[in-house]
Structure formats: C-alpha cells, structure tokens
Design an enzyme around this catalytic site. Structure first.
Site, PDB file in Angstrom:
ATOM      1  N   LYS A   1      -8.001  -3.713  -5.896  1.00  0.00           N
ATOM      2  CA  LYS A   1      -9.249  -3.732  -5.141  1.00  0.00           C
ATOM      3  C   LYS A   1      -9.753  -2.320  -4.826  1.00  0.00           C
ATOM      4  O   LYS A   1     -10.951  -2.081  -4.822  1.00  0.00           O
ATOM      5  CB  LYS A   1      -9.095  -4.536  -3.856  1.00  0.00           C
ATOM      6  CG  LYS A   1      -8.163  -3.875  -2.902  1.00  0.00           C
ATOM      7  CD  LYS A   1      -8.072  -4.576  -1.587  1.00  0.00           C
ATOM      8  CE  LYS A   1      -6.907  -4.013  -0.849  1.00  0.00           C
ATOM      9  NZ  LYS A   1      -7.142  -3.346   0.364  1.00  0.00           N
ATOM     10  N   THR A   2      -8.835  -1.403  -4.587  1.00  0.00           N
ATOM     11  CA  THR A   2      -9.277  -0.036  -4.326  1.00  0.00           C
ATOM     12  C   THR A   2      -9.969   0.513  -5.559  1.00  0.00           C
ATOM     13  O   THR A   2     -10.990   1.199  -5.473  1.00  0.00           O
ATOM     14  CB  THR A   2      -8.082   0.858  -3.950  1.00  0.00           C
ATOM     15  OG1 THR A   2      -7.359   0.229  -2.902  1.00  0.00           O
ATOM     16  CG2 THR A   2      -8.545   2.215  -3.480  1.00  0.00           C
TER      17      THR A   2
ATOM     18  N   ASP B   1     -13.543  -2.629   3.584  1.00  0.00           N
ATOM     19  CA  ASP B   1     -12.238  -3.006   3.050  1.00  0.00           C
ATOM     20  C   ASP B   1     -11.463  -3.769   4.137  1.00  0.00           C
ATOM     21  O   ASP B   1     -11.759  -3.642   5.317  1.00  0.00           O
ATOM     22  CB  ASP B   1     -11.475  -1.734   2.659  1.00  0.00           C
ATOM     23  CG  ASP B   1     -10.297  -2.030   1.752  1.00  0.00           C
ATOM     24  OD1 ASP B   1     -10.148  -3.190   1.339  1.00  0.00           O
ATOM     25  OD2 ASP B   1      -9.552  -1.087   1.447  1.00  0.00           O
ATOM     26  N   GLU B   2     -10.457  -4.530   3.754  1.00  0.00           N
ATOM     27  CA  GLU B   2      -9.611  -5.275   4.692  1.00  0.00           C
ATOM     28  C   GLU B   2     -10.469  -6.100   5.653  1.00  0.00           C
ATOM     29  O   GLU B   2     -10.233  -6.125   6.872  1.00  0.00           O
ATOM     30  CB  GLU B   2      -8.699  -4.320   5.492  1.00  0.00           C
ATOM     31  CG  GLU B   2      -7.894  -3.337   4.663  1.00  0.00           C
ATOM     32  CD  GLU B   2      -6.683  -3.953   3.986  1.00  0.00           C
ATOM     33  OE1 GLU B   2      -6.531  -5.194   4.038  1.00  0.00           O
ATOM     34  OE2 GLU B   2      -5.903  -3.197   3.385  1.00  0.00           O
TER      35      GLU B   2
ATOM     36  N   GLN C   1      -3.563 -11.977   3.913  1.00  0.00           N
ATOM     37  CA  GLN C   1      -3.018 -10.730   4.453  1.00  0.00           C
ATOM     38  C   GLN C   1      -3.555 -10.417   5.839  1.00  0.00           C
ATOM     39  O   GLN C   1      -3.466  -9.277   6.309  1.00  0.00           O
ATOM     40  CB  GLN C   1      -3.318  -9.564   3.502  1.00  0.00           C
ATOM     41  CG  GLN C   1      -2.560  -9.659   2.195  1.00  0.00           C
ATOM     42  CD  GLN C   1      -2.766  -8.437   1.337  1.00  0.00           C
ATOM     43  OE1 GLN C   1      -2.376  -7.332   1.694  1.00  0.00           O
ATOM     44  NE2 GLN C   1      -3.397  -8.625   0.189  1.00  0.00           N
TER      45      GLN C   1
ATOM     46  N   ARG D   1       4.370  -5.478  -1.168  1.00  0.00           N
ATOM     47  CA  ARG D   1       4.279  -4.015  -1.226  1.00  0.00           C
ATOM     48  C   ARG D   1       5.149  -3.470  -2.356  1.00  0.00           C
ATOM     49  O   ARG D   1       5.026  -2.315  -2.742  1.00  0.00           O
ATOM     50  CB  ARG D   1       4.742  -3.344   0.079  1.00  0.00           C
ATOM     51  CG  ARG D   1       3.991  -3.703   1.345  1.00  0.00           C
ATOM     52  CD  ARG D   1       2.536  -3.473   1.242  1.00  0.00           C
ATOM     53  NE  ARG D   1       1.865  -4.723   0.895  1.00  0.00           N
ATOM     54  CZ  ARG D   1       0.640  -4.802   0.421  1.00  0.00           C
ATOM     55  NH1 ARG D   1      -0.058  -3.714   0.216  1.00  0.00           N
ATOM     56  NH2 ARG D   1       0.089  -5.956   0.122  1.00  0.00           N
TER      57      ARG D   1
END
Length: 837
Positions: free
Chosen positions: A68-69, A256-257, A314, A677
DNA sequence: GGACAAAGCATTTTT
DNA sequence: TGCTTTGTCC
C-alpha cells in the site's frame, strides 16, 4: 482575517493552477504518458488501478504487506508527474513522522526531483501547523504549548484534589480517559454541560473537573493531544473563510491507516474535502487568493479528491477512539466512491500468511479476505513454551544468536510483546547475552524527570502563560521556594488579575522574606532574559523569518548556566544525579543537532517536534540492533524475523480487554498485526509462569494459539495439556532446556511422559529456585573479575564451561564460553552470574 | 522547608 | 517487585 502566504511554498497560495494549468498543458502529453507507464510498471492490476483511478473518493482496502505504501507513493507521484497537481496541492496523512519522511523520500525518488510544498505528516503535525498559523482566530497564542498525557495527569490531579473529587471515585486516570473520549467525539465542555444529568452527583462533579481542566489549559495557552484535532475542526467550522484557504489549497488528500482514525479525525477530513461555496470563492478572490482555474460551472471550488487506505483487520486503536465504522461505512459517507482491494502479499511466506488468515477468520462481522503470496511456503513457524519469562527470553536470545550466526543482521530482527512491562525479563537476558538491542518507545528519554525539567525551562520561555511549566521549575534546582510560597504567588496573581509569571516579577509586594523574594525575581529575570534572546532582528521581523533569534541550543545553554541545573546535579551526593546531568547534556546535544538540521527553526518548532514524536520515529534503520517494541508500535513495520512473546491468556488477550465490548476481537487483530510483520521467520513463544506485582502466577497459552493449524507450527517445546482439563493440572513440560526435544512429534499439544517426571505436579509447585534459568532481580557486579581463554567457570544456569575467548573493553568485556552441556554462549563478564573455578 | 523512612499502589495498548 | 506518595522528624 489576514491571508498569509505559506512561507515554505510561496507559489502555493497564489499561483497554484490546478488541473487547468495553461502553460503546462502545452507540454506534449506523450511525455506524461511515458512517465505514467514508468510509475505503474511492476504493479499488479489492482495496484495499478489504485494508482490510476481518478475521482472524488477512493478506498483502497489493503491487506497487510500488500504494497500500500508503494501504491500511495506511486499515486502521488503520478498526480504530480502527470501535471494534474502541484506538490503543494497534496496533503498526505500518515501514522508516524517516520512514515511521513519515508513517503516523502520515496515520492521524490520516483519523481527524480524535490517535491517541496507537499504536506506529508501525521494528523497531529498537520493540525499543529494549521493551528499555529491561525491561532489568533481562536484566541490562542501561536506559541501555545502541547500538553502530553503526563501534563494532563498533573493538572487533573490538582483539580481532583482541590475539588475533593476522589471521594466520588475520580482518579486522574479515569478523568483523563473520559475527557479524551469526549474530545475524540468532538464533545466540548458546553456540549457536555447541556446533556449532563444534574441529579447525578458524579456527572455534576465530572462536569466541574472538565470545566476547570478546560479553563486551565486555556489560561496557559495550551492544548492537549486531542485538542489539536478537535480545535482544528472547530476552527474550520467557525471560520469558513479560514477553512476555505485549506480546502482550496489541498486538491488531493490521502489518508493512510484509515481504520485507526477517530471521529474527530474523520470530521477533519470531511471539513477539508468540503467544496468552497461561490460566495466564499468570491471573497478569496478579493483578497488576492488565486482561484482562477479551480472553480466549476457554478463558481464553487469542488471538494478535494480523497484517497483512504486501510484494513479493518488491522484496527487496533479502538481504545483511543478509533472508529472502525469510518472505513466500513466509507462507501456510504462518500457516495460514488471507488473501492480497490489489494490481497496479494509481497512480504511474508505462505506459512506465515496462512497462520494470519486462520487467526483473523475467527473474527466474525468482517468481510472475508485472504492474504496470499506467490513466493512459496517458506519455513514453519517456530513455537516455544518457557518455564518462566526468563526462560522464554533465553530462548529468544538463543534463536536470535542462531539467526545472526546464519547471516541475519540484528536490525532485521524484532521482538514484540503486549505490554511494556514485559521488556524487563527480555532486557535482563539480552544484556547478559551481550545481544545488541534497543527498546523502541517505552520509557522515553523525554519522559525522564531531569529532561522534563530542562524542557520546562524552554517551555516557560516560549510560552510565558504556561503556569504548569513555571511551577515545575520554580524550585528545580532547589532555591528555597516551597509549596507555601508557590501558593502565595498563585493567589497574589489571582487577586491582582496577573499571570503567574507577572506575579513573580512583582514578588516584592508579597511580603515574603528577602531571600525567597530575591530567588523568585532572579528566576523571572532569567526567563525574561532568555525570552529576549528569541526575538528576531528587525530584518527577520520584516521578512517574517526567524533571523537574528538565538539558536535553541544557545537558549538552553543559557538557561542551564543561569539556573545551575547541571551544576547542582554534578555536585549532588546522589550517585544517580551524575547520570541525570549527563542526560541534560545529551538534551543540549540534541538541540545542537536540531539547530544544524533545521536552520532558521524556532524554539517553538523544536518544542513541537519533541511533543509529537511517536515511538516508531525513534527507529534508526542503520542501528544494527535488535528492536524490542509493543505490538501497537509494530504497526506498519516489517522484519525478516519476528518474535511474538507472551502469547498467553491474560496478556494476549489482555485481562483488561475481557470486559470491553469488542475487546477480544481487537486483541485478535493485534495478534494478526504481529504475525503479519514477519517476512521469513516467525517465532511464537510463551511462558508457563509469569511474575507480576512481584508474585509468580501460572500462565495459560493464549486461545489464539489454537487457532493456528498444527501443521504450521514446529514446537520446540509445546504448551502441553493444561488447557484441556479445565486448567486444574499445571502444564506438563515435554522437553529439556538446551536440547530441543522436538515436541511436535505427537501433535502440537501433546506431552511426553519421560519429561513429565522431571517437572511433575509437586515439583512445579516447589519454590521457584527450582526453576531452570531463574534470574535474580538485582544486577550482579563481578567487579574486575578477569578471565582469559582456557579458564574454567561455573554459571548458575548453564553449569560449567571453558572460556574460549574474551573480547570488548572495560565493563563491556564479553567472555565467549563453551559450556559442557548448554553449548556456546556469550556473557557480559561484569554482570553474568558466574564464578571462576 | 528538607531529608529520610514507611506505606501503599500499580500495569494495557499511544498521538 | 519497584516506584511514588505520604508521614515524621530535624
């Protein structure tokens, strides 16, 4: 209202042409197309769609590790590269400052040029920037202080004491939580007051606490973390013309997030993406703000286009007010929104993803989503059950050494845990094993008392209204101004309608003793003198820059010198004060770094930066150390090898979550975040007993462990049968320390009778000295014990062994020892529990 | 007003 | 267990 030019982006306000830029439109379009091909090369179809889609609203549902980044940076780069937007028209919100810096670098790398004028920052940083610029409008000093949780607590403690509110069960922590919750829902004191039940003494009391708290922050010209967001929303709602400046400027907003945004942040995004009405556009035009090319047929400036990226699996900040509905209901909130789903994972092995999928699928009420990779199964997950937290930590340390020996750099390894308290055992073992590690977050440098003292001096200089800061340093270092004197100054200030600081200057009239009076006036003079150093030269004032003002480090040095802060610590009898003095000097060094890296920045800039650092911002990629952090801090990061520790009932899920609605589901998401992660290697560990409050208690394996299919985990030591019989039987142990018994043989939850004997029911109830690898709480000191190759030693846990080699200097000397039964270990000679034979 | 000792309390996660 | 707050004495 005054319209101010953006100092770091002079073209931003006046000349930004937007999509209809005439000059640029003359350039050959083919160049743009070639560039956009370059920006989408190597992306999968969904990623490509997310980069290329153009429209008012786009939701990118991005599973963990789905790139996504990459999508966000490519999307920004393609907007700029395709001449659809100037850099200054981009606002990107990230979760940490580090993520922001990274995103900026990556966009600039893609564009091959600096893209100054982009706002890429956290919600809080962006809001501070807006608020400092517009502070006047809402009656705030532009040098307002940002209060952290500890500051909030101090103030609330005072209020609760004054109101005797503790008799009603109020604690600083409970009031803090309630206030924070209200502010995150954009409910201020007046809103709360309207809905309060006047018959409930609790409600009435809380209202009074909230009132006083609000008033004190106002009086001190201070905002807490939650205010930063909510005040910006209020500003925009109360001053549509101010809002219009930002609505006009930011044409593309990316968040984001998004799953972790709370209601206030959601409202802020709504305000920023609002269209500017024609009458306001006309007013902007009159004030010289360029609007040509931005308006539509009706004369309005349409709302900015919004891109949000998130993954409801998340979402781990509900406790902080994050509202999962923001992402779930995005399509309802922004009709016509496009949704793109990214499911292909580019980070982890299939085994790790399968475990993650299996765990998260136990959360009902979620859209089914499965992560997959084309990169193969990879290695199995390694499981380990320690006898104690220290035993678990030893396993982690041993495995890290093995990984390191196999060529994995320390910085590619991370250890995660649920609570900060868990670091203790890990640190003890790591220090002893001479493993280079770093705790990310936790007790931060800036939370140390002596650092807060030094910072309070700076804050008192930057914001003279900040009573909290002045009171903190009033008698630090000791200058004979005690609580009685403090109260005298405070009431004198109140009676004469002065600020605390003004009252200090007028201490003559207090009728105190000559010594105390002089001490107060001297301190006031010191602060005033430091404040004078901050005034820019006439040239600086004319140009609106900070030119001529003293550097932050010079101001701090002046204050340290004038207050004798370090001098007092150095001459103190307390041996710990020497370290404290060094810490203050370290702060001074940090201000020097700041001055060097941010030429022309002001003291307020420094204080802002310090206030808003996130735990993950401390991460130094080049550090060469293993990173230890909480699962929350780990969000957004990735490592070659990840250790998830303390996977026990009561810890993960945490006890406190049981009573909260949605608690266990959120804890499961936390576990899911931890698992995802890991790139190549994942280790899950737990302990059978864990010390808390000084008491040792029995720990049970986490329910989440059983949600992972057996065949994915290779237990080096499994949790045994404890969970199957209602927990009355203590867990059996099925492997010996050191030699891993390969416990997975009879299924992950099996036991082996041979080993049961060694750790029978009665044995495990015996005093804890019987336990393997017991670690004493106190740090040993072997003084100047000298060892050399060939020496025989005895270790309390590992038994006897032969020293192979000694490396390092002074207190950091390390013995490389081959133990007769426990294998090769590295020990820090000074503190290891060893004796020479 | 300060130094020291005893008692009590705490741990969920964070911008 | 270890830190912070409270109490007592000088």
């Amino acid at each position: 209202m005054t319209l101010i030019l953006d100092p770091d982006d002079p073209t931003g306000w006046r000349e930004a042409p937007g999509a209809a830029d005439r000059e640029r439109a003359d350039e050959p379009r083919s160049a743009g197309h070639a560039a956009s091909d370059r920006l989408t090369a190597g992306l999968n179809p969904q990623q490509r769609e997310a980069v290329e889609y153009r429209g008012p609203a786009l939701l990118i549902v991005a599973g963990a590790g789905s790139g996504k980044t990459r999508v966000l940076t490519h999307r920004i780069a393609s907007l700029i590269d395709g001449r659809e937007a100037w850099p200054s028209q981009i606002l990107a919100i990230t979760f940490t400052n580090k993520a922001a810096a990274e995103m900026r670098e990556r966009v600039e790398a893609l564009l091959g040029e600096a893209a100054g004028g982009m706002w890429i920052s956290t919600f809080h940083s962006a809001c501070v920037r807006i608020l400092r610029r517009e502070a006047e409008a809402i009656g705030l000093s532009s040098t307002f202080t940002i209060y952290d949780s500890a500051d909030q607590r101090t103030i609330l403690k005072r209020i609760i004491k004054e109101l005797d509110a503790d008799t009603l069960g109020f604690t600083p922590a409970s009031a803090q939580a309630k206030i924070s919750k209200l502010k995150n829902e954009l409910s201020d004191v007046e809103t709360y007051a309207r809905n309060v039940n006047t018959n409930d003494p609790n409600d009435v009391m809380f209202l009074e606490i909230f009132r006083q708290y609000t008033r004190r922050l106002r009086d001190a010209s201070a905002l807490d973390f939650d205010d930063l967001i909510s005040e910006t929303v209020y500003l925009f709602r109360a001053f549509p013309k101010v809002a219009a400046l930002y609505q006009r400027r930011f044409r593309h907003i990316l968040v984001d997030e998004y799953q972790d945004t709370n209601h206030a942040q959601y409202a802020l995004i709504r305000e920023l993406t609002r269209a500017v009405e024609p009458d306001v556009v006309a007013e902007l035009d009159e004030h010289g703000v360029l609007v040509r090319g931005l308006t539509d047929a009706t004369g309005a400036i349409p709302g900015a286009s919004l891109t949000v990226v998130g993954d409801s699996d998340q979402s781990i900040y509900a406790f902080r007010g994050a509202d999962i509905r923001n992402i779930v209901e995005f399509e309802r909130d922004f009709p016509g929104a496009k949704v793109v789903l990214l499911e292909q994972n580019y980070r982890s092995t299939q085994n790790i993803l399968s475990a993650a999928n299996a765990v998260i699928s136990n959360n009902f009420d979620r859209k089914d989503k499965k992560l997959w990779t084309a990169d193969g199964d990879g290695e199995r997950i390694t499981g380990y059950t320690g006898y104690s937290a220290h035993d678990e930590a030893q396993f982690v340390a041993d495995e890290i050494e093995a990984l390191h020996g196999a060529g994995v750099a320390y910085r590619d390894i991370a250890v995660f845990y649920r609570t900060n308290a868990q670091t203790r055992a890990l640190e003890e073992i790591f220090v002893r094993s001479a493993l280079p590690y770093r705790v990310v977050g936790g007790t931060k440098f800036y939370e140390r008392a002596e650092i807060k003292d030094a910072m309070a001096y700076l804050i008192a200089v930057a914001n003279p209204l900040d009573e909290l800061a002045i009171r903190r340093i009033l008698n630090t270092p000791k200058r004979g101004i005690g609580p009685a004197t403090e109260t005298a100054i405070a009431s004198f200030a109140e009676q004469n309608d002065l600020s605390f600081r003004q009252a200090m200057r007028a201490a003559d009239g207090l009728g105190l003793g000559p010594k105390v009076t002089k001490a107060i006036i001297d301190l006031a003079k010191l602060l005033d003198a430091a404040a004078a150093m901050l005034v820019p030269s006439q040239k600086g004032i004319d140009e609106g820059t900070n030119e001529g003002a003293s550097k932050v480090s010079d101001v701090l040095a002046f204050l340290i010198e004038g207050s004798k802060l370090v001098e007092t610590l150095r001459t103190s009898r307390d041996p710990q004060d020497e370290t404290r003095a060094e810490n203050v000097e370290e702060l001074l060094a940090q201000t020097k770094d700041f001055d060097r890296e941010n030429p022309g920045a002001s003291l307020v800039d420094f204080l802002t930066q310090v206030s808003l650092v996130a735990a993950a911002d401390e991460l130094d990629d080049a550090s060469g150390t293993v990173s230890l952090m909480t699962l929350h801090t780990a969000k957004g990061l990735e490592y070659h090898a990840v250790f998830l520790t303390g996977i026990e009932e009561g810890l993960l899920p945490h006890q406190m979550s049981a009573s909260e609605p949605g608690g266990p589901a959120e804890e499961r998401r936390l576990f899911y975040v931890g698992i995802t992660r890991a790139r190549k290697r994942l280790y899950l560990s737990l302990a059978m007993s864990r010390a808390q409050f000084g008491e040792v208690s029995v720990a049970m394996p986490s329910r989440y462990l059983q949600e992972i299919p057996d065949e994915l985990i290779d237990w080096k030591q499994s949790p045994g049968m404890a969970t199957s019989r209602g927990g009355t039987q203590p867990r059996a142990l099925n492997a010996r320390r050191g030699g891993y018994g390969g416990g997975a043989g009879g299924g992950a939850w099996g036991t082996r009778d041979r080993d049961l004997e060694r750790f029978s029911v009665t044995k495990s109830a015996a005093p804890k000295t019987e336990w393997a690898n017991r670690v004493t709480g106190t740090v040993r000191d072997n003084g100047d014990l000298t060892l050399e190759a060939g020496d025989r030693i005895r270790h309390t846990d590992f038994g006897e062994g032969t020293v192979r080699q000694v490396t390092g200097e002074g207190t950091k000397r390390i013995a490389h020892v081959a133990f007769d039964s426990a294998g090769q270990k590295k020990l820090l000679i000074k503190i290891a529990p060893i004796e020479k034979l």
